[in-house]
Scaffold this motif. Structure first.
Motif, PDB file in Angstrom:
ATOM      1  N   GLY A  47      36.328  -1.745  -8.455  1.00 56.45           N
ATOM      2  CA  GLY A  47      34.976  -1.573  -9.000  1.00 56.45           C
ATOM      3  C   GLY A  47      34.863  -1.886 -10.480  1.00 56.45           C
ATOM      4  N   LYS A  48      35.880  -2.496 -11.079  1.00 54.14           N
ATOM      5  CA  LYS A  48      35.861  -2.793 -12.525  1.00 54.14           C
ATOM      6  C   LYS A  48      34.747  -3.786 -12.874  1.00 54.14           C
ATOM      7  CE  LYS A  48      40.023  -4.447 -12.556  1.00 54.14           C
ATOM      8  NZ  LYS A  48      40.423  -4.250 -11.167  1.00 54.14           N
ATOM      9  N   THR A  49      34.757  -4.917 -12.183  1.00 50.89           N
ATOM     10  CA  THR A  49      33.790  -5.963 -12.522  1.00 50.89           C
ATOM     11  C   THR A  49      32.368  -5.464 -12.300  1.00 50.89           C
ATOM     12  OG1 THR A  49      35.425  -7.583 -11.844  1.00 50.89           O
ATOM     13  CG2 THR A  49      33.179  -8.379 -12.087  1.00 50.89           C
ATOM     14  N   THR A  50      32.156  -4.750 -11.191  1.00 46.62           N
ATOM     15  CA  THR A  50      30.812  -4.254 -10.898  1.00 46.62           C
ATOM     16  C   THR A  50      30.349  -3.286 -11.995  1.00 46.62           C
ATOM     17  OG1 THR A  50      31.315  -4.479  -8.551  1.00 46.62           O
ATOM     18  CG2 THR A  50      29.394  -3.152  -9.119  1.00 46.62           C
ATOM     19  N   THR A  51      31.251  -2.408 -12.457  1.00 43.54           N
ATOM     20  CA  THR A  51      30.898  -1.485 -13.545  1.00 43.54           C
ATOM     21  C   THR A  51      30.556  -2.278 -14.814  1.00 43.54           C
ATOM     22  OG1 THR A  51      32.400   0.161 -12.630  1.00 43.54           O
ATOM     23  CG2 THR A  51      31.712   0.496 -14.908  1.00 43.54           C
ATOM     24  N   LEU A  52      31.416  -3.243 -15.142  1.00 43.48           N
ATOM     25  CA  LEU A  52      31.205  -4.043 -16.345  1.00 43.48           C
ATOM     26  C   LEU A  52      29.871  -4.794 -16.272  1.00 43.48           C
ATOM     27  CD1 LEU A  52      33.242  -4.277 -18.656  1.00 43.48           C
ATOM     28  CD2 LEU A  52      33.814  -6.548 -17.817  1.00 43.48           C
ATOM     29  N   ARG A  53      29.556  -5.304 -15.091  1.00 42.81           N
ATOM     30  CA  ARG A  53      28.298  -6.054 -14.939  1.00 42.81           C
ATOM     31  C   ARG A  53      27.082  -5.142 -15.085  1.00 42.81           C
ATOM     32  NH1 ARG A  53      28.641 -11.165 -12.798  1.00 42.81           N
ATOM     33  NH2 ARG A  53      26.766 -10.988 -11.546  1.00 42.81           N
ATOM     34  N   MET A  54      27.228  -3.883 -14.665  1.00 45.01           N
ATOM     35  CA  MET A  54      26.107  -2.944 -14.858  1.00 45.01           C
ATOM     36  C   MET A  54      25.963  -2.595 -16.342  1.00 45.01           C
ATOM     37  SD  MET A  54      25.983  -0.360 -11.619  1.00 45.01           S
ATOM     38  CE  MET A  54      27.700   0.034 -11.393  1.00 45.01           C
ATOM     39  N   LEU A  55      27.104  -2.362 -17.005  1.00 40.54           N
ATOM     40  CA  LEU A  55      27.046  -1.957 -18.419  1.00 40.54           C
ATOM     41  C   LEU A  55      26.521  -3.083 -19.305  1.00 40.54           C
ATOM     42  CD1 LEU A  55      30.352   0.120 -18.826  1.00 40.54           C
ATOM     43  CD2 LEU A  55      28.036   0.924 -18.345  1.00 40.54           C
ATOM     44  N   THR A  56      26.754  -4.330 -18.880  1.00 40.48           N
ATOM     45  CA  THR A  56      26.288  -5.465 -19.682  1.00 40.48           C
ATOM     46  C   THR A  56      24.946  -6.001 -19.163  1.00 40.48           C
ATOM     47  OG1 THR A  56      27.671  -6.922 -18.329  1.00 40.48           O
ATOM     48  CG2 THR A  56      28.611  -6.175 -20.395  1.00 40.48           C
ATOM     49  N   THR A  57      24.327  -5.268 -18.252  1.00 41.11           N
ATOM     50  CA  THR A  57      22.982  -5.533 -17.694  1.00 41.11           C
ATOM     51  C   THR A  57      22.904  -6.807 -16.843  1.00 41.11           C
ATOM     52  OG1 THR A  57      21.948  -6.840 -19.475  1.00 41.11           O
ATOM     53  CG2 THR A  57      21.960  -4.445 -19.758  1.00 41.11           C
ATOM     54  N   LEU A  58      24.030  -7.287 -16.354  1.00 40.99           N
ATOM     55  CA  LEU A  58      23.977  -8.472 -15.477  1.00 40.99           C
ATOM     56  C   LEU A  58      23.504  -8.082 -14.082  1.00 40.99           C
ATOM     57  CD1 LEU A  58      27.254 -10.221 -16.673  1.00 40.99           C
ATOM     58  CD2 LEU A  58      24.907 -10.908 -17.161  1.00 40.99           C
ATOM     59  N   ILE A  59      23.767  -6.827 -13.680  1.00 38.92           N
ATOM     60  CA  ILE A  59      23.189  -6.316 -12.433  1.00 38.92           C
ATOM     61  C   ILE A  59      22.659  -4.903 -12.675  1.00 38.92           C
ATOM     62  CG2 ILE A  59      24.559  -7.685 -10.787  1.00 38.92           C
ATOM     63  CD1 ILE A  59      26.421  -5.277 -10.468  1.00 38.92           C
ATOM     64  N   ARG A  60      21.683  -4.500 -11.850  1.00 39.45           N
ATOM     65  CA  ARG A  60      21.076  -3.172 -12.023  1.00 39.45           C
ATOM     66  C   ARG A  60      21.826  -2.128 -11.208  1.00 39.45           C
ATOM     67  NH1 ARG A  60      15.687  -2.926 -13.990  1.00 39.45           N
ATOM     68  NH2 ARG A  60      15.410  -0.894 -13.040  1.00 39.45           N
ATOM     69  N   PRO A  61      22.014  -0.944 -11.778  1.00 36.11           N
ATOM     70  CA  PRO A  61      22.636   0.132 -10.985  1.00 36.11           C
ATOM     71  C   PRO A  61      21.742   0.531  -9.812  1.00 36.11           C
ATOM     72  CG  PRO A  61      22.512   0.715 -13.323  1.00 36.11           C
ATOM     73  CD  PRO A  61      21.717  -0.534 -13.146  1.00 36.11           C
ATOM     74  N   THR A  62      22.360   0.977  -8.708  1.00 35.25           N
ATOM     75  CA  THR A  62      21.594   1.532  -7.591  1.00 35.25           C
ATOM     76  C   THR A  62      21.081   2.917  -7.985  1.00 35.25           C
ATOM     77  OG1 THR A  62      23.107   0.388  -6.114  1.00 35.25           O
ATOM     78  CG2 THR A  62      21.705   2.060  -5.118  1.00 35.25           C
ATOM     79  N   SER A  63      21.942   3.699  -8.650  1.00 37.15           N
ATOM     80  CA  SER A  63      21.504   4.992  -9.179  1.00 37.15           C
ATOM     81  C   SER A  63      22.421   5.390 -10.335  1.00 37.15           C
ATOM     82  CB  SER A  63      21.514   6.061  -8.077  1.00 37.15           C
ATOM     83  OG  SER A  63      22.823   6.208  -7.589  1.00 37.15           O
ATOM     84  N   GLY A  64      22.038   6.461 -10.991  1.00 34.93           N
ATOM     85  CA  GLY A  64      22.807   6.916 -12.153  1.00 34.93           C
ATOM     86  C   GLY A  64      22.233   6.336 -13.431  1.00 34.93           C
ATOM     87  N   ARG A  65      22.877   6.699 -14.543  1.00 30.96           N
ATOM     88  CA  ARG A  65      22.324   6.356 -15.845  1.00 30.96           C
ATOM     89  C   ARG A  65      23.424   5.813 -16.743  1.00 30.96           C
ATOM     90  NH1 ARG A  65      19.587   8.756 -20.514  1.00 30.96           N
ATOM     91  NH2 ARG A  65      21.456   9.912 -21.038  1.00 30.96           N
ATOM     92  N   ALA A  66      23.089   4.794 -17.502  1.00 26.87           N
ATOM     93  CA  ALA A  66      24.056   4.290 -18.481  1.00 26.87           C
ATOM     94  C   ALA A  66      23.317   3.945 -19.763  1.00 26.87           C
ATOM     95  CB  ALA A  66      24.769   3.055 -17.942  1.00 26.87           C
ATOM     96  N   VAL A  67      23.779   4.526 -20.863  1.00 29.70           N
ATOM     97  CA  VAL A  67      23.228   4.204 -22.175  1.00 29.70           C
ATOM     98  C   VAL A  67      24.332   3.488 -22.950  1.00 29.70           C
ATOM     99  CG1 VAL A  67      22.258   5.135 -24.318  1.00 29.70           C
ATOM    100  CG2 VAL A  67      21.662   6.178 -22.108  1.00 29.70           C
ATOM    101  N   VAL A  68      24.026   2.262 -23.338  1.00 24.40           N
ATOM    102  CA  VAL A  68      25.027   1.408 -23.987  1.00 24.40           C
ATOM    103  C   VAL A  68      24.502   1.013 -25.363  1.00 24.40           C
ATOM    104  CG1 VAL A  68      26.241  -0.811 -23.834  1.00 24.40           C
ATOM    105  CG2 VAL A  68      25.895   0.564 -21.774  1.00 24.40           C
ATOM    106  N   ALA A  69      25.257   1.324 -26.403  1.00 26.33           N
ATOM    107  CA  ALA A  69      24.854   1.044 -27.787  1.00 26.33           C
ATOM    108  C   ALA A  69      23.443   1.569 -28.067  1.00 26.33           C
ATOM    109  CB  ALA A  69      24.957  -0.452 -28.080  1.00 26.33           C
ATOM    110  N   GLY A  70      23.124   2.716 -27.500  1.00 25.84           N
ATOM    111  CA  GLY A  70      21.849   3.374 -27.786  1.00 25.84           C
ATOM    112  C   GLY A  70      20.692   2.931 -26.900  1.00 25.84           C
ATOM    113  N   HIS A  71      20.927   2.009 -25.961  1.00 26.27           N
ATOM    114  CA  HIS A  71      19.848   1.534 -25.099  1.00 26.27           C
ATOM    115  C   HIS A  71      20.186   1.793 -23.637  1.00 26.27           C
ATOM    116  CE1 HIS A  71      18.220  -0.723 -28.550  1.00 26.27           C
ATOM    117  NE2 HIS A  71      19.498  -0.924 -28.837  1.00 26.27           N
ATOM    118  N   ASP A  72      19.155   2.183 -22.883  1.00 27.48           N
ATOM    119  CA  ASP A  72      19.351   2.450 -21.458  1.00 27.48           C
ATOM    120  C   ASP A  72      19.407   1.112 -20.700  1.00 27.48           C
ATOM    121  OD1 ASP A  72      18.679   4.964 -19.345  1.00 27.48           O
ATOM    122  OD2 ASP A  72      18.327   2.927 -18.597  1.00 27.48           O
TER     123      ASP A  72
END
Ligand SMILES: Nc1ncnc2c1ncn2[C@@H]1O[C@H](COP(=O)(O)OP(=O)(O)OP(=O)(O)O)[C@@H](O)[C@H]1O
Length: 321
Positions: A47-72
């Motif tokens: 699940g590394k690539t999928t996590t990285l792609r969510m954190l870098t906004t290349l794909i949208r999470p199905t659920s949950g929350r991620a704030v990266v560098a101050g932005h959701d």
């Protein structure tokens, strides 16, 4: 710098004729502080690539929350992208473009003025030992130079946080060690936060303040390399007994040192993993001495990250990579 709660991604898939859901990332919680270098490790398909792609906004999470560098990531993906650098595995330079120009163009894509992007690119070329390569095409660079150019591209808009996806894959050991120095320099020189994935445990060990291990979409370990090694595996204590007739006495003495499992005997070598071996070693040596067991050697080997990996995932990363 990164705050993640319950991050989940499922993909629709098929098993034969049946529609099923694949859960690639399953309720991940993690936090990365400013200035940290964090290594993200896991076996293939963890699940590394999928996590990285969510954190870098290349794909949208199905659920949950991620704030990266101050932005959701869901509410403000553009804000996230402006604030981060992302250096993908394949890199983003075109082989026939001139290196310097390409980095400047990339900066302008981010809205940096031509003059500012040029100044920043020159500075990055100096810092990443790319001096003299401004006019060079990436096709005519070494693997290490190309990776450093990829990093310059990822940093030209001066992000506070950079994601590096397997930055040293395919490089020879010398070029890898050189890149580690540069990555460490980004933090010490610029206070950058670095989140990197890697298949190399020595890389994670040498470079990262903290390691996150993901397996089956869940975080199964998160700590400094040293603490992980201390907690999970125990040190390997090996006694080399001088007199083969005394091997059994040595085995009993090592068994009394509360090892993780029954000691292994191989000829005159007796070994076992012992937690906190430094505290137990004096008593062990005393007991051997009292019993008149003469040793040819004692070796205490700190566990490697591979031992840790094996313990938390049941697999060796090395076999997997
Ligand atoms: N688009 C997709 N559709 C269906 N399943 C997917 C998709 N992307 C990933 N998966 C599945 O999700 C799981 C996690 O994949 P992911 O690529 O995140 O793993 P990884 O840890 O990056 O692996 P690797 O080290 O091989 O790159 C895998 O089982 C994968 O097959």
């Amino acid at each position: 710098m990164i705050e993640v709660e319950g991050l989940t991604k499922t993909f629709p898939s098929r098993r034969g004729r049946e529609r099923v859901e694949v859960t690639a990332v399953d309720g991940v919680d993690l936090a990365v502080a400013e200035g940290e270098i964090v290594g993200f490790l896991g076996p293939n398909g963890a699940g590394k690539t999928t996590t990285l792609r969510m954190l870098t906004t290349l794909i949208r999470p199905t659920s949950g929350r991620a704030v990266v560098a101050g932005h959701d990531v869901a509410a403000d993906p553009v804000g996230v992208r402006r604030s981060i650098g992302y250096v993908s595995q394949s890199g983003s330079t075109s082989p026939e473009a001139r290196a310097g120009e390409e980095v400047v163009d990339h900066g302008q894509l981010y809205g940096v003025s031509r003059a500012a992007a040029t100044a920043r690119a020159r500075e990055l070329f100096a810092q990443l030992e790319l001096d003299g390569l401004w006019e060079r095409k990436p096709a005519a660079m070494s693997g290490g130079q190309r990776r450093r150019l990829d990093i310059a591209m990822g940093l030209v808009h001066d992000p506070r946080l950079v994601f590096l996806d397997e930055p040293t894959t395919g490089l020879d050991p010398q070029a890898r060690a050189n890149l580690w120095e540069h990555i460490a320099g980004l933090r010490s020189g610029r206070g950058m936060t670095v989140f990197l994935t890697t298949h190399y445990l020595d890389e994670a060990d040498a470079l990262c303040d903290r390691i996150l291990v993901i397996d089956h979409g869940r975080i199964v370990a998160s700590d400094t390399p040293d603490a992980l090694k201390r907690q999970v595996a125990g040190d390997l204590v090996e006694l080399v007994v001088a007199d083969p007739a005394r091997v059994d006495a040595a085995r009993a003495a090592l068994a009394a040192a509360e090892p993780e499992e029954a000691p292994l005997v191989d000829g005159t070598r007796v070994s076992a993993r012992v937690r906190g071996s430094a505290a137990r070693l004096p008593a062990l040596i005393r007991r051997l001495d009292e019993e008149g067991v003469v040793l040819d050697g004692v070796e205490v080997r700190r566990p490697t990250l591979d031992d840790v990996f094996l313990t938390v995932t049941g697999r060796s990363l090395r076999e997997d990579a």
